[in-house]
Motif scaffolding. Structure first.
Motif, PDB file in Angstrom:
ATOM      1  N   VAL A 162      16.063  57.113  27.925  1.00 34.57           N
ATOM      2  CA  VAL A 162      16.674  57.696  26.654  1.00 34.57           C
ATOM      3  C   VAL A 162      17.708  58.892  26.968  1.00 34.57           C
ATOM      4  O   VAL A 162      17.013  59.790  27.739  1.00 34.57           O
ATOM      5  N   ASN A 163      18.798  59.021  26.324  1.00 34.11           N
ATOM      6  CA  ASN A 163      19.314  60.462  26.771  1.00 34.11           C
ATOM      7  C   ASN A 163      19.131  61.390  25.583  1.00 34.11           C
ATOM      8  O   ASN A 163      18.139  60.988  24.746  1.00 34.11           O
ATOM      9  N   VAL A 164      19.376  62.579  25.797  1.00 34.77           N
ATOM     10  CA  VAL A 164      19.102  63.682  24.606  1.00 34.77           C
ATOM     11  C   VAL A 164      19.549  63.310  23.134  1.00 34.77           C
ATOM     12  O   VAL A 164      19.442  64.153  22.239  1.00 34.77           O
ATOM     13  N   ALA A 165      20.559  62.660  23.008  1.00 37.82           N
ATOM     14  CA  ALA A 165      20.987  61.774  21.693  1.00 37.82           C
ATOM     15  C   ALA A 165      19.861  61.030  21.066  1.00 37.82           C
ATOM     16  O   ALA A 165      20.412  60.350  19.991  1.00 37.82           O
ATOM     17  N   GLY A 166      18.957  60.677  21.798  1.00 37.55           N
ATOM     18  CA  GLY A 166      18.222  59.517  21.305  1.00 37.55           C
ATOM     19  C   GLY A 166      18.500  58.027  21.611  1.00 37.55           C
ATOM     20  O   GLY A 166      17.897  57.181  20.920  1.00 37.55           O
ATOM     21  N   GLN A 167      19.529  57.931  22.350  1.00 38.28           N
ATOM     22  CA  GLN A 167      20.172  56.612  22.673  1.00 38.28           C
ATOM     23  C   GLN A 167      19.594  56.182  23.899  1.00 38.28           C
ATOM     24  O   GLN A 167      19.668  56.683  24.892  1.00 38.28           O
ATOM     25  N   VAL A 168      19.506  54.593  23.884  1.00 44.29           N
ATOM     26  CA  VAL A 168      19.040  54.137  25.104  1.00 44.29           C
ATOM     27  C   VAL A 168      20.111  53.793  26.134  1.00 44.29           C
ATOM     28  O   VAL A 168      21.053  53.376  25.684  1.00 44.29           O
ATOM     29  N   ILE A 169      19.808  54.452  27.319  1.00 42.39           N
ATOM     30  CA  ILE A 169      20.816  54.329  28.471  1.00 42.39           C
ATOM     31  C   ILE A 169      20.566  53.321  29.435  1.00 42.39           C
ATOM     32  O   ILE A 169      21.190  52.859  30.262  1.00 42.39           O
ATOM     33  N   GLY A 170      19.336  52.654  29.674  1.00 42.84           N
ATOM     34  CA  GLY A 170      18.711  51.844  30.573  1.00 42.84           C
ATOM     35  C   GLY A 170      17.410  51.278  30.173  1.00 42.84           C
ATOM     36  O   GLY A 170      16.759  51.773  29.111  1.00 42.84           O
ATOM     37  N   LEU A 171      17.158  50.058  30.791  1.00 44.16           N
ATOM     38  CA  LEU A 171      15.681  49.307  30.734  1.00 44.16           C
ATOM     39  C   LEU A 171      15.101  49.857  32.082  1.00 44.16           C
ATOM     40  O   LEU A 171      15.618  49.250  33.184  1.00 44.16           O
ATOM     41  N   ASN A 172      13.904  50.379  31.996  1.00 45.89           N
ATOM     42  CA  ASN A 172      13.117  50.754  33.076  1.00 45.89           C
ATOM     43  C   ASN A 172      12.484  49.659  33.743  1.00 45.89           C
ATOM     44  O   ASN A 172      12.058  48.588  33.049  1.00 45.89           O
TER      45      ASN A 172
END
Length: 302
Positions: A162-172
């Motif tokens: 998650v980025n600092v905007a609370g958005q998902v950027i990837g699936l771990n």
């Protein structure tokens, strides 16, 4: 340490806590009855859960646990072994879906939070940066793989980066990273989830040949001329396969697929993964010392 520095650190800490609490409501525990549990992401309010395929070893008796402890039975929509992504469905509505970032939102050097719900430990979070971004292009559009120095603990696979905007950027995915922080970018995840929802699997292209790497004759490299010194020798063409119907013959040497050079089996597999069943591709090959181009329509492997 100055008061100003203390204030900045306190502000950052408070923001990370806020992001973790907000996104954590969209992070679920995935329990397939095996010893280890995985993490999942609420993808849509109507009950779609995204996780890793290796985190769901069984197709039946799978459950997810919400942030408030509610336990729900889940059915497997489908899984994609190539990307190790699985999609589940629960009979619930009004779930809090994660906010998914734009495909190009992840930047090298930006802060990133990795969230998970491993075992009975509840929500966990680790913090780091996006340390690398690897981009490629496929039939489904741009594809991104992210590396992060945020630590992934056992059970974090399937959780969000998650980025600092609370958005998902990837699936771990712990398996892809062999214990290190590797996340599939949202462009890949979105494309695979759409395919699983529509078909129950990814309808990737099937050619129907067996091949082996082969060195190209030096005199042909010079006389034709060629820009590669290796290709794939076709040692078997399956009956009634797209390859047979497209005119490929035993003994042909495959050089490229849709303009991309093919020098080993992995590069052929990679190219076929990037095309879907029913799509026409151009195959450049050598036959009896002559360059040929064949148009082949890919099929679906049974």
């Amino acid at each position: 340490m100055t008061n100003e520095t203390n204030g900045l650190l306190a502000g950052l800490s408070a923001e990370l806590v806020s992001i973790t609490e907000r996104v954590g409501a969209s992070v679920v525990r995935v329990d397939d009855g095996t010893r280890l549990t995985a993490t999942g992401i609420i993808w849509s309010a109507d009950g779609i859960i995204v996780t890793t395929s290796h985190g769901v070893e069984r197709d039946e008796e799978v459950f997810i646990e919400l942030h408030n402890g509610t336990r729900l039975a889940a059915t497997l929509i489908g899984r994609d072994p190539d990307t190790d992504i699985a999609a589940l469905r629960v009979a619930a509505t009004g779930l809090p879906p994660a906010e998914v970032a734009a495909d190009d939102a992840a930047k090298i050097g930006q802060f990133a939070l990795a969230l998970g719900r491993p075992g009975n430990s509840g929500l966990q979070a680790t913090f780091g940066i996006v340390s690398a971004r690897l981009d490629s292009q496929s039939e489904g559009g741009p594809e991104t793989v992210l590396h992060t120095d945020a630590v992934f603990y056992p059970g974090f696979s399937g959780g969000p980066l998650v980025n600092v905007a609370g958005q998902v950027i990837g699936l771990n995915n712990l398996m892809f990273g062999r214990g290190k922080g590797v996340s599939l970018g949202v462009s890949i995840v979105r494309h695979v989830v759409e395919g699983l929802l529509a078909h129950g699997k990814m309808p990737r292209g099937y050619l129907g040949v067996r091949t082996q790497a082969a060195a190209l004759p030096a005199h042909l490299i010079e006389s034709l001329p060629l820009t590669q010194d290796r290709g794939l020798l076709i040692v078997q063409v399956e009956q009634k396969s797209p390859a047979e119907q497209g005119g490929l013959l035993l003994g042909d040497t495959l050089l490229s697929v849709s303009g991309q050079q093919i020098t080993d089996v992995d590069s052929l597999r990679s190219q076929l993964r990037q095309h879907h069943a029913g799509q026409e591709i151009a195959l450049n090959l050598l036959r009896g010392g002559v360059l040929l181009t064949l148009a082949v329509t890919l099929g679906t492997e049974n």
